[in-house]
Motif scaffolding. Sequence first.
Motif: not given
Length: 444
Positions: A14-17, A54-57, A59-65, A383-386
Amino acid sequence: MTAALDGARRVVFLDDDPTGTQTVRDLPVLTRWSVEDIQWALRQDTAGFFVLTNTRSLAPRDAAARDREVVEACLAAAGREGARLAFASRSDSTLRGHFPLETDVITEVLAEHGKRVDAIVLNPAYTDAGRVTIGGTHWVRTGEDLVPVADTEFAKDATFGFTSSRLADWVEEKSGGRIPASEVAELTVDDLRAGDLAKLSGARDGQVVAVDTAEDGDLRVAVQGILEAEAAGVSFVYRVGPSFVRARVGQDVQPPIDDGALTSLVHGGAHGLVVVGSHVGLTSRQLAKLAERREFVNVELDVPSLLDSPEGQIERAVAEAADALEHSLVVLSTSRTLVRGADEAASLDIARRVSSALTTTAGRIVAARRPAYVVAKGGITSSDVATESLGIGRAWVRGSLLPGIVSLWEPVSGLAQGLPYVVFAGNVGTEDSLADVVDRLEKA
């Protein structure tokens, strides 16, 4: 190592970027995580695959979800395919990111499915870029010197800043004291070189095990121990940097893609598009070196203007870039002044709005005038460009353009199929590295 991988669990990174792909080649990458997409990845003959979260971008709640959604889909796909999985939370080699949130979520979902986790392996090493852990302390190579990570610019990150260089202390800091440093096991270089891996095989109840890595040989020993422990029934979740990825899938350090292979991937008819979102000092210096080496058309989005009125800025930039691509390399960037919010949430919101405008612009440029290749500079930008600009759903990592850094993806689905996509982290390489990559691509 190859023998140990026979029958081993398939590992999901699971790659955060997207920058975790830069040390490996010939592995699948997903930017979507439907059960069907994950089944496609599981059907490839590889030791593992990436899911770009892309969880590094976020907020914590959204990353967890998002992490929860990915792990649930992976478990469903594994059930259909009869696969056994291990999960890795791949993150930054300079310790920026959502920890321990992401490993907590993975552990929770596995527990809900009746699967225990005995230990969290913590190994942020990225040996190719000079990020190593020795004696439990994480170091970053700066020039000829090794600097404790907490003394670098990365520790001052507006969103993920920290003060501790010793990994055990960092774990306590980032967990708000929930995981005391005294409860973190440290697997040192001396342990690894003596073959004493009992801290891996004996870990229980989700203990964090911080693993030293001074060089790749240390990491191969650690991964061999991990694989043996897993074969004996120990269950790990990994929180790791790029070097662990390479070792866990059984690959050695490999040379960059050769000129012949690169020529077969890059098609003519236009020049390249470089999209720059990173704000670290190294990126700015790399852009300056690129300007010294070759002419290009610089199309800049002014951040304060974007925050006030984005559409006019975007339309102007698309027109300028599309016109220029026929005869010139184009660099699309945001203004270099970093705009911060009043707190972490506000800073993240500004970063997302700027990133959204940048990726919207990049996508419209590619639609108006398809370039020969796209380079994305910066982890979140990549991540966003991809995903947003190019709609890449499935791709293969084909290798690096420089030794151990800067990966090239070959998209195999969507509008970007056949368009070489280069993932270039903001914080790696020398001041000449961006110019070196562009020289190779323009030559091809």
